[in-house]
Design an enzyme around this catalytic site. Structure first.
Site, PDB file in Angstrom:
ATOM      1  CB  SER A 145      -0.911   0.040   1.226  1.00 41.98           C
ATOM      2  OG  SER A 145      -1.597   1.287   1.309  1.00 41.98           O
ATOM      3  CE1 TYR A 158      -4.721  -2.445   4.907  1.00 41.75           C
ATOM      4  CE2 TYR A 158      -3.684  -0.375   4.253  1.00 41.75           C
ATOM      5  CZ  TYR A 158      -4.263  -1.586   3.915  1.00 41.75           C
ATOM      6  OH  TYR A 158      -4.383  -1.933   2.592  1.00 41.75           O
TER       7      TYR A 158
END
Length: 256
Positions: A145, A158
């Site tokens: 990400s 995350y």
């Protein structure tokens, strides 16, 4: 034009929706026999039907990758049985995104996010790579990400799991590359699911203001990168994280 994944088998975790679904459809379009996997059997059946109606090969295997090694190994075993003992491409896409601040994260949330986002793909890779090594070739594609490298005020938990997956990508490339298994990753930017209500503004859209793309991305953009990494076009690509983020991490964003 020849299909780039003709005759290959692929497992894409978390492929009943969004990015995973687009990857599954794209792989099947390129000739791969795809295993769609996720928790929702109804949505899984929809993806399989979409692929088969277009002449592709697909099956659904339900899995709840909770982070236990048993769940990952059970999925690997079922898929290997279904595909005759061979998985050529593994896409570690499944993940969850609770976004409490650091001060608000409890033990249960921490363990659950790391379980799904890191432990599950770790043990699934552990279970499937030996068959790739035995065949002399294989591909593992991880999903990272953009916020693993360009921090935002919330999302520390995350983003740290995605940083772990990008690090595992390089480590696995070093470990398995000499045995014929290529390992790479894709780092998506802000991607909006096709089922997002177009009359409302996606909360991540503002983060793309001032980028070269100037907008959020579609899951098909990530799928295109995945097809490339899975194919022989990327035969000399090892341990790389491909940014598919509209320029968000590579180009300075100047406020207008």
């Amino acid at each position: 034009m020849a299909q780039r994944l003709q005759g290959r088998t692929a497992l894409i975790t978390g492929s009943t929706s969004n990015i995973g679904r687009s990857i599954a459809v794209a792989f099947a379009h390129e000739g791969a026999h795809v295993v769609v996997s996720g928790r929702d059997e109804a949505r899984g059946a929809e993806v399989v039907d979409e692929i088969r109606s277009s002449g592709g090969q697909a099956d659904f295997v339900r899995a709840d990758l909770d982070g236990s090694s048993a769940a990952s190994r059970a999925l690997a075993a079922e898929v290997l049985t279904l595909l005759g003992g061979r998985v050529d491409v593994l896409v570690n896409n499944a993940g969850i995104y609770p976004s409490p601040g650091t001060l608000d994260t409890d033990d249960e949330t921490f363990d659950r996010v790391y379980g799904v986002n890191v432990k599950a793909p770790f043990f699934l890779t552990q279970a499937l790579v030996p068959t790739m090594i035995g065949a002399g070739s294989g591909v593992v594609i991880n999903l990272g990400s953009w916020i693993a490298r360009l921090a935002v005020p919330r999302g520390s938990l995350y983003s740290s799991t995605k940083g772990a997956m990008e690090t595992l990508t390089r480590a696995w490339a070093a470990e398995f590359g000499p045995q014929g298994v290529r390992v790479n990753a894709i780092s998506p930017g802000v991607v909006v699911s096709p089922d997002w209500d177009p009359s409302t503004v996606h909360p991540g859209e503002v983060m793309m203001h001032g980028t070269p793309a100037g907008r959020s991305g579609h899951p098909d953009a990530i799928a295109g990168a995945a097809v490339y990494l899975a194919s022989d076009d990327a035969a000399f690509v090892h341990g790389t994280v491909i940014d598919v983020d509209g320029g968000r991490t590579g180009v300075a964003v100047v406020a207008g």
